[in-house]
Every structure is written in C-alpha cells, then in structure tokens.
Scaffold this motif. Structure first.
Motif, mmCIF file in Angstrom:
data_model
loop_
_atom_site.group_PDB
_atom_site.id
_atom_site.type_symbol
_atom_site.label_atom_id
_atom_site.label_comp_id
_atom_site.label_asym_id
_atom_site.label_seq_id
_atom_site.Cartn_x
_atom_site.Cartn_y
_atom_site.Cartn_z
ATOM 1 N N ARG A 236 0.788 -1.075 0.094
ATOM 2 C CA ARG A 236 -0.025 0.010 0.012
ATOM 3 C C ARG A 236 1.081 1.246 0.044
ATOM 4 N NH1 ARG A 236 -4.904 0.436 -1.234
ATOM 5 N NH2 ARG A 236 -5.787 1.621 0.808
ATOM 6 N N LEU A 237 2.052 1.144 -0.309
ATOM 7 C CA LEU A 237 3.039 2.369 -0.218
ATOM 8 C C LEU A 237 2.753 3.414 -1.485
ATOM 9 C CD1 LEU A 237 6.392 0.483 0.218
ATOM 10 C CD2 LEU A 237 4.693 1.111 1.782
ATOM 11 N N GLU A 238 1.672 3.192 -2.165
ATOM 12 C CA GLU A 238 1.276 4.083 -3.243
ATOM 13 C C GLU A 238 0.406 5.106 -2.600
ATOM 14 O OE1 GLU A 238 -2.202 1.513 -3.356
ATOM 15 O OE2 GLU A 238 -0.107 1.249 -3.081
ATOM 16 N N LEU A 239 -0.018 4.873 -1.662
ATOM 17 C CA LEU A 239 -1.126 5.985 -0.908
ATOM 18 C C LEU A 239 -0.519 7.212 -0.903
ATOM 19 C CD1 LEU A 239 -2.449 3.754 2.061
ATOM 20 C CD2 LEU A 239 -3.856 4.244 -0.196
ATOM 21 N N LEU A 240 -1.425 8.437 -1.153
ATOM 22 C CA LEU A 240 -1.028 9.654 -1.301
ATOM 23 C C LEU A 240 -1.114 10.437 0.019
ATOM 24 C CD1 LEU A 240 -1.955 10.747 -4.686
ATOM 25 C CD2 LEU A 240 0.250 10.409 -3.845
ATOM 26 N N VAL A 241 -0.159 10.943 0.593
ATOM 27 C CA VAL A 241 -0.249 11.708 1.873
ATOM 28 C C VAL A 241 -0.210 13.209 1.751
ATOM 29 C CG1 VAL A 241 0.885 12.316 4.063
ATOM 30 C CG2 VAL A 241 0.894 10.076 3.254
ATOM 31 N N GLU A 242 -1.385 13.809 2.135
ATOM 32 C CA GLU A 242 -1.833 15.329 1.960
ATOM 33 C C GLU A 242 -1.407 16.062 3.201
ATOM 34 O OE1 GLU A 242 -5.464 16.035 0.361
ATOM 35 O OE2 GLU A 242 -5.434 14.408 -1.248
ATOM 36 N N THR A 243 -1.356 15.689 4.160
ATOM 37 C CA THR A 243 -1.221 16.498 5.616
ATOM 38 C C THR A 243 -0.419 15.537 6.594
ATOM 39 O OG1 THR A 243 -3.360 15.657 6.690
ATOM 40 C CG2 THR A 243 -3.129 17.784 5.189
ATOM 41 N N LEU A 244 0.057 16.221 7.517
ATOM 42 C CA LEU A 244 0.947 15.720 8.472
ATOM 43 C C LEU A 244 0.484 16.010 10.068
ATOM 44 C CD1 LEU A 244 3.572 14.659 9.769
ATOM 45 C CD2 LEU A 244 4.658 16.757 9.304
ATOM 46 N N SER A 245 0.270 14.940 10.730
ATOM 47 C CA SER A 245 -0.215 15.266 12.221
ATOM 48 C C SER A 245 0.686 14.614 13.200
ATOM 49 C CB SER A 245 -1.408 14.513 12.216
ATOM 50 O OG SER A 245 -2.533 15.239 11.548
#
Length: 360
Positions: A236-245
């Motif tokens: 699942r490493l293709e998932l896109l991260v938009e924000t950081l918490s």
C-alpha cells in the motif's frame, strides 16, 4: 519558432509538469501532434559510478508525460545533458560551459518538423543549467522560442522574480501562470493583482489554486526519505499523503484533531499505543513510529486490517517531521491521479485560447 514553447520557472517545483500536461491534452484534443522533452534532464534513475548514461537520454518526467498522454516513443525528445553532481563535477573540471552541437541539432530537428507542436521544459530556475549551456535564457535565445513561466505565488513580493525574468528574457517572455495560490485569494488576484501585472507588461494566462493533492507525497517516497522500516502493508505504499499530524497530545484531543484532517501521515512515539489506535480510525494513510520500542501486536493487526502502512524510523519525532515537511510540494508529478487533477486544474483556471494566441 511558432510551434515550439518553453515552459520555465523562477524556482524548483513550481508546477511546470502540470501545465505541460494540461496544454498537451488540449492540443491533442484538437488533433495536433505533440512532442515533449527536457533539454536538461533533472529526473533520472541512473547509477553514476562509471556507468554510461542511457541512450537515448529520456528524463523520467518526460516518460511519465508520454505514458500519461499516450505519446509514441518518437514523440519524446531526448535530453542533451543530465544535471547531476557527477556530470557537474566533470564539466567544472573540464571548464566546459557549452551546450555543444546537441542544441544546434535540436534546433534543426524542430525546424524540420513544422507540423508538430513541441513543448520543452526548462530546468528549475532562471540560472539552473548555465554550467551546461542550457539555462532557460540560453534555450530561449538558442531556439528563438517563446517562454511561459509557471510561478509560485506567495504575495506581491513574488513579483520581484518575475521582473528579473522579464529583464533577462525580454520579448521572449510570452506570459506567466501564477500557481499555488491560496484558494481564498484566487478571486482577489484575478481582480486586482493580474491587472497590475499586465500593466507592467507581464501577461497572466492563469491563476491556479494550491492543491493539497498535487503537493502530496506517496507513502513509498516517505519510506525512502526516512529510510523507514515497513512493518505492515508493503503493498500500500502508493497511498498519497496530503497532511501531517503529530500525535503528541492526549488521546481525546488527538481524536478530535484527527477527525478534522484527511489523508494524514501521523507521527507519534512508539510507546503511544492510545494515539496510534486513534489515528488508525481516522483518515490516516500511514502511521510513523519514532523512538525506542516496537508496536504492540494488536496495533499491527489493526493496521493490517485497515490496510494502513505502519512505519518505524530511527529518527526522533522532530527530525522525522522536518523530513516529511520538506517532502510536501517537493516531489515530482508521477502519479496518474495527480495527472488527472492537473488536467482539470489547467482547464478550469487557465485561458488556453489567449495563451496559444500569444505564442503563435
């Protein structure tokens, strides 16, 4: 060169590839033949230690654009040089600042193919590429081609860089597209800033809002940058991260905070199982554990059930956050979902008719 266009910028990662995709798809929809290339390759998977450069030298960005648009391999223009520490060191030692015959051959190639529309993407700033004879200004002069600048907008101080470009490019600067504008400010810029820029001789062909999606980074890219160990969900490493918490608060505050975020990477201590479990129930794309210790089996099982990659890093939380923040907006547009969004962004926010009239 009425059928050649240079896409440039004043600083790296300004969004040039997004504009290229939008312009190219518009031309293809009209039945035009499109060619694309980067005279100076800047994105290339290459092992430098004595290994020869690939032939033809096709930049990774060029291949992605070609694949996305369905361009034949013959429509992809090979790069003349590769920008890398190794090639720069060689040119410096040789005192060689010339583009060489490759630029002349490229010019002849463009002249011999008047029926195609060729877009060439320059390097990441006005000066980048000088050591190779392939800076934006040198390309514009050598190819006698018009230039569209994609420019990251922050506030009116951003105009300084555009004025510098105008001085260096002269009449070859056809206009600019302002990018990464805060969505709430798009209307204000169109009403007040755009007319002011036009009065300075800077044609504005579009004002594109900042997009969390286009600034996003894949989980796989974070794994690479953090040198992280993937505990589960390697597929699942293709998932896109938009924000950081950052999970450093109490669990009740964390749950409320996580509910307001989307497509997060959550960074928290390996010992904060309560925060980790709360993050898994929110819009979390990956969970990054810092510090000593290993995650509890029930956490790994729950992450596996929800298909959320679980990463473990050697860095402390502060260093991890710095790496991730540096990644946002500084990765290349190499995902299909981003390309699809780029098409829409250009179509909705750029005056393509006016742009093509200005360079014809």
């Amino acid at each position: 060169m009425g059928n050649t266009l240079l896409i440039g910028s004043c600083e790296p990662f300004s969004g040039k590839s997004a504009l290229v995709l939008g312009l190219a798809r518009h031309l293809l929809s009209e039945g035009r033949t499109v060619r694309f290339g980067k005279p100076l390759a800047t994105s290339l998977e290459w092992t430098a230690k004595g290994s020869p450069l690939p032939d033809p030298l096709i930049d990774d960005d060029v291949r992605f654009v070609g694949t996305t648009l369905g361009l034949d391999e013959t429509r992809l223009i090979p790069s003349l040089h590769l920008l890398s520490p190794e090639t720069a060191d060689t040119r410096l030692r040789q005192g060689n600042l010339d583009a060489g015959r490759g630029l002349e051959m490229l010019l002849k190639d463009l002249q011999n193919d008047p029926n195609s529309f060729t877009m060439l993407e320059a390097a990441g700033s006005l000066h980048e590429g000088l050591m190779y004879g392939l800076s934006l200004v040198q390309l514009a002069q050598g190819l006698d081609a018009p230039v569209i600048l994609v420019h990251l907008w922050q506030d009116s101080r951003s105009v300084d860089a555009l004025l510098a470009a105008q001085q260096q490019l002269g009449d070859r600067l056809a206009g600019v597209v302002l990018n990464a504008v805060t969505p709430d400010e798009v209307e204000e810029l169109n009403q007040h800033v755009v007319p002011a820029l036009q009065a300075l001789g800077l044609k504005v062909f579009g004002v594109m809002p900042r997009s969390p999606l286009l600034r996003s980074v894949t989980v796989g890219e974070l794994v690479r940058r953090l040198d992280a160990r993937v505990i589960c969900c390697k597929e699942r490493l293709e998932l896109l991260v938009e924000t950081l918490s950052i999970g450093a608060m109490n669990v009740n505050s964390a749950m409320e905070f996580f509910r307001r975020r989307r497509n997060m990477a959550v960074v928290t201590g390996a010992d904060r199982t309560d925060i980790q479990l709360a993050a898994l129930e929110a819009s979390t794309q990956c969970l990054i554990l810092t510090g000593a210790g290993e995650p509890l089996p029930q956490l790994v099982n729950r992450a596996d059930e929800l298909e959320v990659p679980l990463l473990k890093v050697e860095h402390d939380t502060l260093a991890t956050v710095e790496v991730i923040e540096q990644a946002f907006g500084h990765v290349r547009l190499h995902e299909t979902v981003k390309a699809t969004y780029a098409f829409r962004l250009v179509e909705e926010h750029c005056n393509l008719g006016e742009l093509f009239r200005a360079i014809s």
